[in-house]
Design an enzyme around this catalytic site. Structure first.
Site, short mmCIF file in Angstrom:
data_model
loop_
_atom_site.label_atom_id
_atom_site.label_comp_id
_atom_site.label_asym_id
_atom_site.label_seq_id
_atom_site.Cartn_x
_atom_site.Cartn_y
_atom_site.Cartn_z
N LYS A 1 12.23 7.36 10.75
CA LYS A 1 11.98 6.26 11.69
C LYS A 1 13.23 5.40 11.85
O LYS A 1 13.82 4.97 10.87
CB LYS A 1 10.84 5.39 11.16
N THR B 1 6.73 -7.55 12.33
CA THR B 1 6.70 -6.11 12.10
C THR B 1 6.20 -5.78 10.69
O THR B 1 6.52 -4.73 10.14
CB THR B 1 8.10 -5.49 12.31
N GLY C 1 3.99 -4.21 8.15
CA GLY C 1 3.01 -3.12 8.17
C GLY C 1 3.16 -2.11 9.29
O GLY C 1 2.26 -1.30 9.52
N THR C 2 4.30 -2.11 9.97
CA THR C 2 4.48 -1.13 11.06
C THR C 2 4.45 0.31 10.51
O THR C 2 3.85 1.19 11.12
CB THR C 2 5.83 -1.32 11.78
N GLY C 3 5.09 0.50 9.36
CA GLY C 3 5.15 1.85 8.77
C GLY C 3 3.77 2.34 8.35
O GLY C 3 3.42 3.51 8.55
N CYS C 4 2.97 1.45 7.77
CA CYS C 4 1.60 1.80 7.35
C CYS C 4 0.80 2.23 8.56
O CYS C 4 0.11 3.26 8.56
CB CYS C 4 0.89 0.61 6.69
#
Ligand SMILES: Nc1ncnc2c1ncn2[C@@H]1O[C@H](COP(=O)(O)OP(=O)(O)OP(=O)(O)O)[C@@H](O)[C@H]1O
Ligand SMILES: Cc1ncc(CO)c(N)n1
Length: 270
Positions: free
Chosen positions: A176, A207, A209-212
């Site tokens: 990412k 942003t 928790g974007t990855g979760c």
């Protein structure tokens, strides 16, 4: 009513609902999938940072896994924050036995910069779980930790993608680009080659928790039977809308909007 597909997350918590299993459940729900959640660590965190971390005893993890798997098996599984080798070894046989798509978000550091895994844990992840992953979703710093080299250029990203597929043994990896400058570009590598997704970078601090959220949507789409490419495609649209329409919650780096995609796409699940 048709029985829904089920996705399971095994990860840490966030009492403010922006990251961890709380974000995963919202993302599953907004993807039209029934969500289940097993907690690994209780994390006292909010939009300002991580205040405290409590890793659950291994028996508590085992007991939750048994509760899930003796009842109804999921069609896809995701793991996020797993703090120790002991936890990884406990989780692995359940993943292998269930024989469904498995997504790893190799969570190491929160957006606030707080560490969620120690150095030994990182090494053990490479040995135990990454080789059995259907898709791994590292951000650039996580990919640097796993590969052991700096990632600054597209050549470095290609080299990192090849490392995950050929050296580690993962089936797919999405590197990412959220942490680089310019557009938010994500790179999916599988043995079929590389596919990229390009989104404009939204100018927001929200942003958390974007990855979760991104990896949870990939998991939900795989639970529905979609291919890795289709799943990442939907997850990219989902996270872009979630970042574009943040709900402005919290005093610091707030959560994204888990329901923007469902609302904007006009989705009405059974
Ligand atoms: N400002 C932004 N605008 C648009 N897309 C973004 C932005 N920031 C991140 N993304 C996208 O969000 C997704 C998640 O990437 P990111 O690199 O933020 O994950 P992460 O660092 O693992 O998140 P976290 O650790 O907070 O859960 C990727 O698809 C990335 O391209
Ligand atoms: C529990 C948990 N997992 C992952 C992240 C990364 O966003 C976080 N902040 N908290």
């Amino acid at each position: 009513m048709k029985k829904p597909n089920i996705a399971l997350t095994i990860a840490g918590t966030d009492p403010t609902g922006g990251a961890g299993i709380m974000a995963d459940l919202k993302s599953f729900h907004a993807s039209g999938v029934y969500g289940m959640a097993v907690a690994t660590s209780i994390v006292s965190q909010n939009s300002l940072g991580v205040q405290d971390v409590y890793h659950l005893p291994i028996e508590v993890l085992e007991s939750q896994l048994n509760s899930v798997f003796e009842d109804e098996s999921p069609q896809a599984i995701k793991t996020g924050m797993i703090a120790s080798e002991e936890m990884m070894k406990m989780i692995k046989p359940y993943i292998l036995q269930s024989n469904v798509p498995y997504v790893i978000d190799p969570v190491m550091v929160a957006k606030s910069g707080d560490a969620l895994m120690d150095d030994e844990g990182k090494q053990k992840l490479i040995e135990t779980l990454l080789p059995i992953a259907t898709v791994v979703t590292p951000n650039i710093p996580e990919a640097e930790d796993i590969t052991g080299f700096n990632i600054e250029t597209v050549d470095d990203i290609n080299r990192a993608g090849a490392f995950f597929i050929n050296e580690v043994g993962s089936e797919g990896v999405v590197i990412k680009g959220g942490h680089l400058e310019g557009d938010a570009i994500d790179y999916l590598f599988t043995n079929k080659g590389v596919t990229t997704w390009n989104s404009e970078r939204f100018d927001t601090k929200h942003t958390h928790g974007t990855g979760c959220t991104f990896s949870a949507v990939i998991t939900a789409e795989l639970a529905k039977g979609h291919t890795i490419e289709e799943a990442v495609n939907t997850a990219k649209r989902f996270i872009s809308l979630a970042i574009q329409h943040t709900p402005e919650i919290g005093k610091g780096r707030g959560p994204v909007n888990h329901f923007a995609y469902q609302k904007i796409e006009g989705l009405d699940y059974e």
